[in-house]
Scaffold this active site. Structure first.
Site, PDB file in Angstrom:
ATOM      1  CG  HIS A 170     -48.036  17.007  31.888  1.00 28.52           C
ATOM      2  ND1 HIS A 170     -49.000  16.035  31.364  1.00 28.52           N
ATOM      3  CD2 HIS A 170     -47.554  17.386  30.891  1.00 28.52           C
ATOM      4  CE1 HIS A 170     -48.758  15.850  30.140  1.00 28.52           C
ATOM      5  NE2 HIS A 170     -47.989  16.858  29.505  1.00 28.52           N
ATOM      6  CG  ASP A 206     -50.834  19.579  25.364  1.00 33.63           C
ATOM      7  OD1 ASP A 206     -50.150  20.773  25.289  1.00 33.63           O
ATOM      8  OD2 ASP A 206     -50.235  18.540  25.559  1.00 33.63           O
ATOM      9  CG  HIS A 208     -48.242  15.473  25.525  1.00 34.77           C
ATOM     10  ND1 HIS A 208     -47.804  16.670  24.970  1.00 34.77           N
ATOM     11  CD2 HIS A 208     -47.492  14.440  25.011  1.00 34.77           C
ATOM     12  CE1 HIS A 208     -46.690  16.581  24.215  1.00 34.77           C
ATOM     13  NE2 HIS A 208     -46.498  15.074  24.333  1.00 34.77           N
ATOM     14  CG  ASP A 296     -48.610  19.746  22.439  1.00 34.91           C
ATOM     15  OD1 ASP A 296     -49.813  19.773  22.538  1.00 34.91           O
ATOM     16  OD2 ASP A 296     -47.894  19.279  23.491  1.00 34.91           O
ATOM     17  CE1 TYR A 335     -43.327  22.558  24.797  1.00 33.31           C
ATOM     18  CE2 TYR A 335     -44.769  20.545  23.803  1.00 33.31           C
ATOM     19  CZ  TYR A 335     -44.285  21.413  24.874  1.00 33.31           C
ATOM     20  OH  TYR A 335     -45.134  21.345  26.209  1.00 33.31           O
TER      21      TYR A 335
HETATM   22  C1  SP5 Z   1     -47.073  20.753  28.328  1.00 38.71           C
HETATM   23  C2  SP5 Z   1     -46.577  19.517  27.570  1.00 38.71           C
HETATM   24  O1  SP5 Z   1     -46.919  19.574  26.307  1.00 38.71           O
HETATM   25  N1  SP5 Z   1     -45.762  18.779  28.349  1.00 38.71           N
HETATM   26  C3  SP5 Z   1     -45.339  17.641  27.161  1.00 38.71           C
HETATM   27  C4  SP5 Z   1     -44.469  16.953  27.989  1.00 38.71           C
HETATM   28  C5  SP5 Z   1     -44.119  15.676  27.152  1.00 38.71           C
HETATM   29  N2  SP5 Z   1     -42.449  15.707  27.116  1.00 38.71           N
HETATM   30  C6  SP5 Z   1     -42.237  14.267  26.586  1.00 38.71           C
HETATM   31  C7  SP5 Z   1     -40.948  14.214  26.163  1.00 38.71           C
HETATM   32  C8  SP5 Z   1     -40.356  12.661  25.865  1.00 38.71           C
HETATM   33  C9  SP5 Z   1     -39.167  12.930  25.260  1.00 38.71           C
HETATM   34  N3  SP5 Z   1     -38.901  14.129  24.437  1.00 38.71           N
HETATM   35  C10 SP5 Z   1     -37.593  13.906  23.746  1.00 38.71           C
HETATM   36  C11 SP5 Z   1     -37.583  14.193  22.638  1.00 38.71           C
HETATM   37  C12 SP5 Z   1     -36.366  13.406  21.990  1.00 38.71           C
HETATM   38  N4  SP5 Z   1     -36.191  13.409  20.678  1.00 38.71           N
HETATM   39 ZN    ZN Z   2     -48.356  18.458  25.286  1.00 37.90          ZN
END
Ligand code: SP5
Ligand code: ZN
Length: 361
Positions: A170, A206, A208, A296, A335
Site C-alpha cells: 500500500h 494479498d 487487498h 489474508d 492476520y
Molecule cells: C498489507 C495489508 O494487508 N494491509 C491491509 C490493510 C487493510 N486494513 C483495513 C482495515 C479496515 C478496518 N479494520 C478494522 C477491523 C475492525 N473489525
Molecule cells: Zn491485505
C-alpha cells in the site's frame, strides 16, 4: 519439505504499532510482530533454510521512494516525541489529524507544514498506520530482507522468500498507509531490473489491492503489476483504487491488471483470477516474478471476506511456478495467527513445486 532460502531480519520485530485508529476509535490492530515469528517458525519446521538479511545501501530504495518521504519516515517519531505528544495529549504514536487532500487544497499549492502533527498528514493517507519508535528500523529491515531475496534470485536461486514486516504494497512513492510504510515488493522488482532482468512482473495475491505498487509502476513498460483482491467497489480497503478499468498508462498501458472479487469468493473464483493474471504475465514474458504474498484472502482472516483455503494458496503458488521464471516472494498481509504460518508454507510449497501436486513438468 520446503527447499528454498527464506530471508529473515530481526529488525522486522521492532515495529509495534500499538493500535489502529479506525473510524476514530483506538482498536488493538492486527499487524502484530508475532506474525513474523509465527511465519518464521512454520517455514523452518517445514524445512526451509533461514538466511539473515544483509544490510543494503539506499540506492534502490531511493529509486522507489521520494527522498523527502524517506527522511520524514526516518525522523518523524523523534520529532513527535520532542514535540511532547506522548505526554500531552498522551499519544505515543504518530497519528496525523489533517490531510492535504484535494478537498482541502482545491488546487491551491501544497506546502510542507512546520508543525509535526500536520506534516504527518502530508505523507500518510489513513489513520490506521501508526508510527512508533521502532517503525523505521523495522520498515528498513524489511527492505533489506526483500533486497537480499532479490540478490539470491539474481545469483541463480529459482525461488527466494523474504519475511517482510511491516508489509509494503500500500506504500506509494511518497505516502504510507494500510499498515505499509516502504514498498518491499517494488524495491525487489527494481532491484531485479538493476540486476539486468529486462521485464519484471509483480503478482499480488494479498486480499487487498496493492495500490502503492500499482501507482509506482502504472506508467512503466518494464514492470507489470497484476492483483487479485476483494472488490473495492463492494466497500473494501483501499476503497479508491483496485478497479478492473485501471489498466496502466503511457508505456505502462495494458501492463496493469486488477481482478476484483466479490466478498465471499473462495478458491474457484480466486484461482481463476490468479490464472487470469498469470496468463497475462506469461504474455508479458518477464525474466522474473515478484509475488506479493499476502495470506489474508484466507477464510479465517479477520481483515478480508474472501474464503480461500490452504489448498487454494498451494495451487496459486503452483500457477506462478508454472510461468517457469525465477520468483522473489515478499510477505504482505495475513492476520489470522493460528493459520498464517501454514498458509504461507502452502504457498511456498506451490511456488517451489515440492508439494507433490500441481508442480510444473
Ligand atoms: C498489507 C495489508 O494487508 N494491509 C491491509 C490493510 C487493510 N486494513 C483495513 C482495515 C479496515 C478496518 N479494520 C478494522 C477491523 C475492525 N473489525
Ligand atoms: Zn491485505
Amino acid at each position: 519439505m520446503l527447499k528454498l532460502p527464506v530471508v529473515w531480519a530481526d529488525g522486522c520485530l521492532e515495529h509495534v504499532p500499538g493500535a489502529e485508529i479506525w473510524v476514530g476509535v483506538r482498536t488493538p490492530g492486527t499487524e502484530l510482530p508475532e506474525r513474523a515469528t509465527l511465519i518464521r517458525d512454520a517455514v523452518v519446521r517445514a524445512g526451509a533454510r533461514l538466511v539473515p538479511a544483509a544490510a543494503h545501501g539506499d540506492d534502490v530504495l531511493e529509486l522507489v521512494h521520494d527522498k523527502a518521504f524517506l527522511d520524514h519516515l526516518a525522523n518523524v517519531y523523534v520529532a513527535w516525541e520532542e514535540a511532547g505528544f506522548p505526554v500531552d495529549p498522551g499519544q505515543d504514536r504518530v497519528v496525523p489529524y489533517v490531510f492535504p487532500t484535494a478537498a482541502m487544497l482545491a488546487g491551491m499549492p501544497e506546502r510542507v507544514p512546520v508543525a509535526i502533527h500536520a506534516r504527518a498528514g502530508l505523507y500518510c493517507y489513513d489513520t490506521m498506520t501508526l508510527v512508533g519508535p521502532g517503525t523505521w528500523t523495522a520498515a528498513r529491515a524489511a527492505v533489506d530482507a526483500a533486497l537480499t531475496a532479490a540478490d539470491l534470485v539474481a545469483a541463480g536461486e529459482p525461488v527466494a522468500y523474504a519475511i517482510c514486516r511491516p508489509p509494503g504494497h500500500h506504500a506509494t512513492r511518497a505516502g504510507y498507509g494500510g499498515s505499509c510504510y516502504l514498498n518491499n515488493a517494488a524495491v525487489a522488482a527494481v532491484a531485479l531490473r538493476r540486476a539486468g532482468v529486462e521485464r519484471v512482473a509483480v503478482v499480488d495475491v494479498d486480499a487487498h489491492h496493492g495500490n502503492g505498487t500499482q501507482a509506482l509502476f502504472y506508467d512503466r513498460g518494464d514492470v507489470y503489476y497484476g492483483s487479485v483482491h476483494v472488490d473495492p467497489g463492494a466497500g473494501w480497503f483501499p476503497h479508491y483504487l483496485g478497479f478492473a478499468d485501471e489498466r496502466g498508462t503511457g508505456d505502462g498501458a495494458a501492463h496493469n491488471r486488477n481482478v476484483p472479487l466479490a466478498p465471499g469468493s473462495g478458491d474457484e473464483a480466486w484461482l481463476a483470477g490468479v490464472a487470469e493474471v498469470c496468463a497475462d504475465v506469461a504474455a508479458f514474458q518477464p525474466g522474473a516474478v515478484v509475488v506479493s504474498l499476502g495470506v489474508d484472502a484466507a477464510a479465517d482472516d479477520p481483515e478480508s471476506p474472501l474464503r480461500v483455503t490452504e489448498s487454494g494458496y498451494l495451487r496459486s503458488g503452483a500457477l506462478v511456478r508454472e510461468l517457469g521464471v525465477p520468483v522473489v516472494a515478499v510477505h504482505e498481509g495475513g492476520y489470522h495467527l493460528p493459520t498464517l504460518g501454514a498458509l504461507t508454507v502452502a504457498t511456498l510449497l506451490g511456488l517451489t513445486g515440492t508439494a507433490g501436486e500441481g508442480s510444473a513438468p
